[in-house]
Write an enzyme that holds these catalytic residues in place. Structure first.
Site, short mmCIF file in Angstrom:
data_model
loop_
_atom_site.label_atom_id
_atom_site.label_comp_id
_atom_site.label_asym_id
_atom_site.label_seq_id
_atom_site.Cartn_x
_atom_site.Cartn_y
_atom_site.Cartn_z
N ASP A 29 0.83 -1.21 0.00
CA ASP A 29 0.00 0.00 0.00
C ASP A 29 0.87 1.26 0.00
OD1 ASP A 29 -2.49 -1.26 -0.02
OD2 ASP A 29 -2.46 -1.54 2.16
N ASN A 83 -5.01 12.79 8.59
CA ASN A 83 -6.31 12.82 9.26
C ASN A 83 -6.77 11.45 9.72
OD1 ASN A 83 -9.24 13.90 9.64
ND2 ASN A 83 -9.43 12.24 8.15
N SER A 108 -6.14 15.29 19.28
CA SER A 108 -7.44 15.22 19.95
C SER A 108 -7.26 15.63 21.40
CB SER A 108 -7.94 13.77 19.87
OG SER A 108 -8.99 13.57 20.78
N TYR A 156 -6.39 4.93 22.56
CA TYR A 156 -6.58 6.09 21.67
C TYR A 156 -5.86 7.30 22.24
CZ TYR A 156 -9.01 9.84 19.13
OH TYR A 156 -9.30 10.95 18.37
N LYS A 168 -2.71 9.41 20.43
CA LYS A 168 -2.70 10.83 20.07
C LYS A 168 -1.61 11.59 20.83
CE LYS A 168 -6.08 10.88 17.05
NZ LYS A 168 -5.94 11.33 15.65
N SER A 219 -19.48 13.61 13.62
CA SER A 219 -18.93 12.66 12.62
C SER A 219 -19.31 11.25 13.03
CB SER A 219 -17.40 12.76 12.52
OG SER A 219 -16.79 12.04 13.56
#
Ligand SMILES: NC(=O)c1ccc[n+]([C@@H]2O[C@H](COP(=O)([O-])OP(=O)(O)OC[C@H]3O[C@@H](n4cnc5c(N)ncnc54)[C@H](OP(=O)(O)O)[C@@H]3O)[C@@H](O)[C@H]2O)c1
Length: 336
Positions: free
Chosen positions: A122, A141, A195, A208, A212, A243
């Site tokens: 990829d 993003n 975030s 998470y 970040k 979102s």
């Protein structure tokens, strides 16, 4: 020779000292408040044309939905050609035709890849797409959070490794792949989505939150490394935005729509907003900036008070998410 001030003289020296300290404290609070207000409401960010002329390219990861889709739409309107990288080919194809219809002069190329797989093939495909193009902007993003707040010990390994592969490794590898196409111009912008979940430790979103926080350190270090090369690096502190990830549909003063949020980011590149003590970072949306100022300038991001508030909030979100899942399961049973 020591001067004897006497009791009255000592008292007035002490008062002058206290008044001086008080004036300095008030002065620094006024200065900090003015700085936040000017940065948030008055001063513009860097113009995007600084990073490349119209017709140069922007790469957006996680571009097929949410904030990434909005970055793509708004960068196209500003005249940048686009390389859109995301997981779902059909969503990329429909965004590409939407952009080509609304901005016929814009070229759009897409790459469907799953960052969670961390496949060399990829990144080789991404390298082939950027090669020979004048890349002005990279928007890092792509990101994944926990499906619901969950104690770390109960977090499925797949969720842990997806978050790390997508948020951390994916962002680092995308940057290493794209940066060589930016350096020859001696200008460019690498913008990475942070975030509030990473600004302060966030219980029940531990992986998470850590991912970040990792990006914060990495982005700041990279910014310093790249400044002699003319490439700017900017890390965005964001609280909630409507979102699929936030699962919030209705906006309020603290939760803007994707469109409003992205337009404030693109208008405030390089500005700190309310983020004290983080170089090359900012909180561009106005209400997020005010909360960031409270967290970074008043409470301190590592404060135990904040940690406690954050924990109660996420314990509560988890309870509500579990109840909702139970209600949905009941509804599902009735309908079958
Ligand atoms: N929304 C918020 O409240 C908020 C707050 C703070 C920070 N952020 C950060 O902002 C960024 C964007 O969030 P969002 O709310 O826009 O998220 P979102 O609505 O869930 O969209 C995520 C995008 O990333 C793509 N994606 C997800 N997993 C992928 C994978 N494994 N491989 C390739 N692409 C993948 C998705 O592709 P598909 O089309 O295939 O789904 C989608 O285009 C994230 O980094 C997030 O951490 C968001």
């Amino acid at each position: 020779m020591a001067v004897d001030l006497g009791p009255l003289g000592q008292q007035s020296a002490a008062s002058a000292f206290l008044i001086g300290v008080g004036a300095l404290t008030v002065g620094s609070v006024v200065f900090a408040t003015l700085r936040v207000l000017l940065s948030t409401f008055v001063l513009p960010g860097h113009s995007l044309s600084k990073y490349g002329p119209k017709g140069s390219w922007a790469v957006v990861t996680g571009a097929s939905d949410g904030l990434g889709k909005e970055y793509a739409l708004q960068l196209a309107k500003k005249g940048f050609n686009l390389i859109l990288v995301s997981r779902t080919a059909s969503k990329l194809a429909s965004l590409s035709s939407q952009i080509k219809t609304s901005s016929p002069n814009i070229s759009v190329e897409t790459l469907a890849m799953d960052f969670s797989q961390n496949l060399d093939v990829d990144y080789t495909a991404l390298a082939a797409l950027v090669q020979g193009k004048q890349i002005a902007i990279l928007i890092n993003n792509v990101g994944q959070s926990h499906s619901i707040p969950v104690p770390f010990i109960e977090t499925p390994l797949a969720e842990v490794s997806n978050i790390i592969n997508i948020n951390c490794l994916g962002t680092l590898r995308a940057t290493q792949t794209v940066l060589p196409s930016m350096l020859p111009q001696k200008r460019g912008l690498i913008l990475t989505m942070g975030s509030f979940g990473g600004l302060a430790p966030t219980p029940l979103l531990a992986t998470y939150s850590g991912s970040k926080a990792f990006l914060q350190q990495w982005s700041n270090a990279l910014a310093s490394e790249l400044s002699p090369a003319g490439v700017e690096v900017y890390f965005v502190h964001s609280y909630l935005v409507t979102s699929a990830m936030s699962k919030i549909r209705r906006t309020n003063w603290l939760v803007p729509s994707e469109r409003t949020f992205v337009s404030s980011v693109l208008a405030k590149i390089g500005r700190r907003g309310g983020s004290f003590g983080y170089p090359y970072s900012g909180s561009p949306y106005w209400s997020h900036a005010l909360v960031a100022a409270l967290i970074t300038g008043v409470l301190g991001p590592m404060s135990s008070i904040l940690l406690g508030i954050n924990k109660r909030m996420h314990v509560d979100i988890r309870k509500r998410a579990i109840k909702k899942a139970e209600r949905d399961a009941q509804k599902g049973k009735k309908n079958t």
